[in-house]
Write an enzyme that holds these catalytic residues in place. Sequence first.
Site, PDB file in Angstrom:
ATOM      1  N   SER A   3       4.868  33.612 110.660  1.00 26.63           N
ATOM      2  CA  SER A   3       5.000  32.335 111.340  1.00 26.63           C
ATOM      3  C   SER A   3       3.672  31.817 111.866  1.00 26.63           C
ATOM      4  CB  SER A   3       6.028  32.482 112.453  1.00 26.63           C
ATOM      5  OG  SER A   3       6.318  31.263 113.044  1.00 26.63           O
ATOM      6  N   ASP A  52      -8.452  29.540 104.570  1.00 27.46           N
ATOM      7  CA  ASP A  52      -8.694  28.366 103.737  1.00 27.46           C
ATOM      8  C   ASP A  52     -10.059  27.750 103.999  1.00 27.46           C
ATOM      9  OD1 ASP A  52      -6.239  28.710 102.589  1.00 27.46           O
ATOM     10  OD2 ASP A  52      -5.388  26.791 103.254  1.00 27.46           O
ATOM     11  N   LYS A  59       6.512  33.256 105.977  1.00 24.01           N
ATOM     12  CA  LYS A  59       7.497  32.314 106.496  1.00 24.01           C
ATOM     13  C   LYS A  59       6.896  30.917 106.501  1.00 24.01           C
ATOM     14  CE  LYS A  59      10.916  31.121 109.733  1.00 24.01           C
ATOM     15  NZ  LYS A  59      10.467  29.746 109.838  1.00 24.01           N
TER      16      LYS A  59
END
Length: 438
Positions: free
Chosen positions: A343, A354, A368
């Site tokens: 989460s 990223d 998730k």
Amino acid sequence: MDFNNNMTEETKTEETKSEYFTAAETVSEARFYDNEEEKRLRRRFISGILIGTMCTAFICAAVGIALHYVSFGNSNGLGIMNDETAAKINRLEALIDSCYYKTDVDKKKERDGLYKGLLDSLDDPYSVYYSEEDLTVFENETQGIYFGIGAYISMDTTINMPRISKVMPGTPAEEAGILADDIITEVNKESVQGLTTEEVVSRIKGEEGTTVHLTLERESAKETVEVDVYRKKIEVPTVEAKSLDDGIGYIQITEFDEVTYNQFVERLAELKADDLKGLIIDLRSNPGGNLKTACDIADQIIAKGSTIVYTVDRDGNRVDYTCKNESKLEIPIVVLVNGYSASASEILAGALKDYELAKLVGTKTFGKGIVQSVYNLNDGTAVKLTVSSYFTPNGNNIHGIGIEPDVEVEFDADAYTEDKTDNQLDKAVEVMKDLLDK
């Protein structure tokens, strides 16, 4: 909105749980909520590696939330509560009232059962109905604050009894003389034999200012100890930090609650004062929590204007959550993750990966990538519904997939049991030293 994901594997041993069970995940108008499955995430890592027990949660404000009601008395067969359904419910209730062998049936529980069954029919473990009692517990848990005695409790599986695993400093538990390793045999003179850890915890927690009577077996002194412990507001310690060698700082975040951001800022400031050159962020077995907190922490690291995460609903509507802080943490970062990092943990880890601001070390995260919102029904109850998917800055939806680490290393449980060697942390330090040498 909720970033929780359903665990499909159960561990065979019950790990350390705290006296509280918290979770929350917040964004402007939605929260990411915990369910029972998420609470079990915390119990799956080796006892002692991480402090506590995705939690993720964000209660939508009652004002301005559009509630979707089912039309009662709809006879066209399209609505749930048409004449046929209403008649069948009445028949079932009549049968229970006239034939069920017990006469003290709780009508409120019957009604709650109907509502919960409706949500269960969606086959979505993250869409749930909260009764008044459930909602009160949930709201308290999402804050990172609870009313209790300030002790961690774990189940000793060798004797199937709850044991005090840690006492928080400056809490009623410490003042009452409770010690780590004390075995809890009774709560308020009632035996806890056969109860789950959650059931024991629920008996110990209570209203602020009240007391709870504990009967403890202290093996070290071979004696029985009885204490009355008063309950007070306890702030969950969700962040711990320490300085390692060579200017490397270590911060462990066990969950993202409303109290976590301030704790993170304080711990980070302490590390910076100790000539911080590189930072290891430990998110292993962190089940998630408050999205706003995760975004606020990311905002301390990632450049202003950068997207931390974005969500997309069933109609294609996109909402971006971006950094607003001028500051950026311009030092090497390593993030520790494992299969129980879920989460909000994946939000932070995914954003840092990223933007190539951190190296991820450990094992693939939980995966998730869906979001829940909680809608207040204005009668003390609420419903949590999955409403959208979330994506990392590069557009990755990790639901059911997880995030792969840059450096994969399985946790060596045997080594940790033998001499507390944490091979994943050791690898993180090794990776950090390589980054510092560049």
